[in-house]
Design a protein around this motif. Structure first.
Motif, PDB file in Angstrom:
ATOM      1  N   ILE A  21       0.751  -1.325   0.100  1.00  0.00           N
ATOM      2  CA  ILE A  21      -0.035   0.164  -0.015  1.00  0.00           C
ATOM      3  C   ILE A  21       0.995   1.167  -0.068  1.00  0.00           C
ATOM      4  O   ILE A  21       0.554   2.201  -0.978  1.00  0.00           O
ATOM      5  N   ASP A  35       5.429   4.991   7.388  1.00  0.00           N
ATOM      6  CA  ASP A  35       5.093   3.816   7.307  1.00  0.00           C
ATOM      7  C   ASP A  35       3.442   3.440   7.276  1.00  0.00           C
ATOM      8  O   ASP A  35       2.805   4.366   7.486  1.00  0.00           O
ATOM      9  N   VAL A  36       3.349   2.271   6.714  1.00  0.00           N
ATOM     10  CA  VAL A  36       1.982   1.935   6.633  1.00  0.00           C
ATOM     11  C   VAL A  36       1.940   0.299   7.194  1.00  0.00           C
ATOM     12  O   VAL A  36       2.402  -0.409   6.721  1.00  0.00           O
ATOM     13  N   ARG A  37       0.739   0.233   8.262  1.00  0.00           N
ATOM     14  CA  ARG A  37       0.458  -1.007   8.800  1.00  0.00           C
ATOM     15  C   ARG A  37      -0.992  -1.376   8.368  1.00  0.00           C
ATOM     16  O   ARG A  37      -1.993  -0.314   8.426  1.00  0.00           O
ATOM     17  N   THR A  38      -1.297  -2.602   8.410  1.00  0.00           N
ATOM     18  CA  THR A  38      -2.594  -2.966   8.176  1.00  0.00           C
ATOM     19  C   THR A  38      -3.073  -4.055   9.173  1.00  0.00           C
ATOM     20  O   THR A  38      -2.430  -4.682  10.033  1.00  0.00           O
ATOM     21  N   GLY A  39      -4.583  -4.155   9.352  1.00  0.00           N
ATOM     22  CA  GLY A  39      -5.156  -5.035  10.289  1.00  0.00           C
ATOM     23  C   GLY A  39      -6.823  -5.169   9.995  1.00  0.00           C
ATOM     24  O   GLY A  39      -7.126  -4.792   8.751  1.00  0.00           O
ATOM     25  N   LYS A  40      -7.129  -6.186  10.840  1.00  0.00           N
ATOM     26  CA  LYS A  40      -8.587  -6.754  10.269  1.00  0.00           C
ATOM     27  C   LYS A  40      -9.337  -6.044  11.447  1.00  0.00           C
ATOM     28  O   LYS A  40      -8.925  -5.962  12.739  1.00  0.00           O
ATOM     29  N   GLN A  41     -10.863  -6.005  10.954  1.00  0.00           N
ATOM     30  CA  GLN A  41     -11.536  -5.613  12.077  1.00  0.00           C
ATOM     31  C   GLN A  41     -12.653  -6.452  11.928  1.00  0.00           C
ATOM     32  O   GLN A  41     -13.302  -6.784  11.096  1.00  0.00           O
TER      33      GLN A  41
ATOM     34  N   GLY B  39     -14.025  -5.925   8.441  1.00  0.00           N
ATOM     35  CA  GLY B  39     -13.545  -4.746   7.659  1.00  0.00           C
ATOM     36  C   GLY B  39     -11.846  -4.788   7.707  1.00  0.00           C
ATOM     37  O   GLY B  39     -11.508  -5.769   8.157  1.00  0.00           O
ATOM     38  N   GLN B  41      -8.290  -2.162   8.524  1.00  0.00           N
ATOM     39  CA  GLN B  41      -8.000  -1.180   9.171  1.00  0.00           C
ATOM     40  C   GLN B  41      -6.588  -0.942   8.345  1.00  0.00           C
ATOM     41  O   GLN B  41      -5.779  -1.487   8.361  1.00  0.00           O
ATOM     42  N   ILE B  43      -3.171   1.731   9.099  1.00  0.00           N
ATOM     43  CA  ILE B  43      -2.703   2.724  10.087  1.00  0.00           C
ATOM     44  C   ILE B  43      -1.684   3.370   9.155  1.00  0.00           C
ATOM     45  O   ILE B  43      -0.681   2.878   8.631  1.00  0.00           O
ATOM     46  N   ASN B  45       1.163   6.208   9.127  1.00  0.00           N
ATOM     47  CA  ASN B  45       2.016   6.842   9.771  1.00  0.00           C
ATOM     48  C   ASN B  45       2.693   8.207   9.062  1.00  0.00           C
ATOM     49  O   ASN B  45       3.575   7.907   8.249  1.00  0.00           O
TER      50      ASN B  45
END
Lengths: 81, 81
Positions: A21, A35-41, B39, B41, B43, B45
Motif C-alpha cells: 500500500i 510507514d503503513v500497517r494493516t489490520g483486520k476489524q 473490515g 484497518q 494505519i 504514519n
C-alpha cells in the motif's frame, strides 16, 4: 450489542500488505508517509448478553479462533450508539 | 502522526468472510451471535504534517486508492497516544 475486535500484526512482524500500500501510494504522489500497517476489524453483534459478558465472550473467541497469537495482537472495544 | 482508516462493507453488501467466521464460531459453541461483519484497518504514519492536513491527505488516499466506494465505506480517526 456490538463489540469491535481490532486485530493487527505485532510490532516487528513484517507487513507485506502495508508495504505494498505504501509503495502504491508513493507511486500516486503521496510522499508524506513514514510507514503503513494493516489490520483486520471484526464486528461481533451479540444478542442476550450484558456488556461485560460480551467482552469476555469476544476475548474467548479471539483466543480460540480469531487471532493467531504468535504474530497478531488484538484489542476489544464496545460500540455504543 | 498516526491516522487510522477503518474500511468496511456498506450495509446490504454481503460479507462472506463474516458469515464464515460466524459459522466457525457457532461450530465452536459460541451461540450468542446475531451477525458478524468484517473490515480492514489501515494505519498511516505521516511525517511533516499537521493533524488537519494528515486527515485531508488520508481522505484523498481513500478516494484515490484505498477504498472501493461502490461497496465500501470508510472512517478516518486520529490516533493519539
Amino acid at each position: 450489542m456490538k463489540v469491535i475486535v481490532n486485530i493487527s500484526l505485532k510490532e516487528g512482524v513484517l507487513d507485506p500488505e502495508g508495504q505494498a500500500i505504501k509503495t502504491s501510494l508513493s507511486n500516486l504522489g503521496f510522499e508524506n508517509l513514514n510507514d503503513v500497517r494493516t489490520g483486520k476489524q471484526i464486528i461481533l453483534n451479540f444478542v442476550n448478553l450484558e456488556e461485560n459478558e460480551a467482552v469476555l465472550e469476544a476475548k474467548k473467541m479471539c483466543e480460540d479462533l480469531l487471532v493467531n497469537s504468535v504474530i497478531e495482537k488484538y484489542k476489544i472495544n464496545i460500540l455504543r450508539n
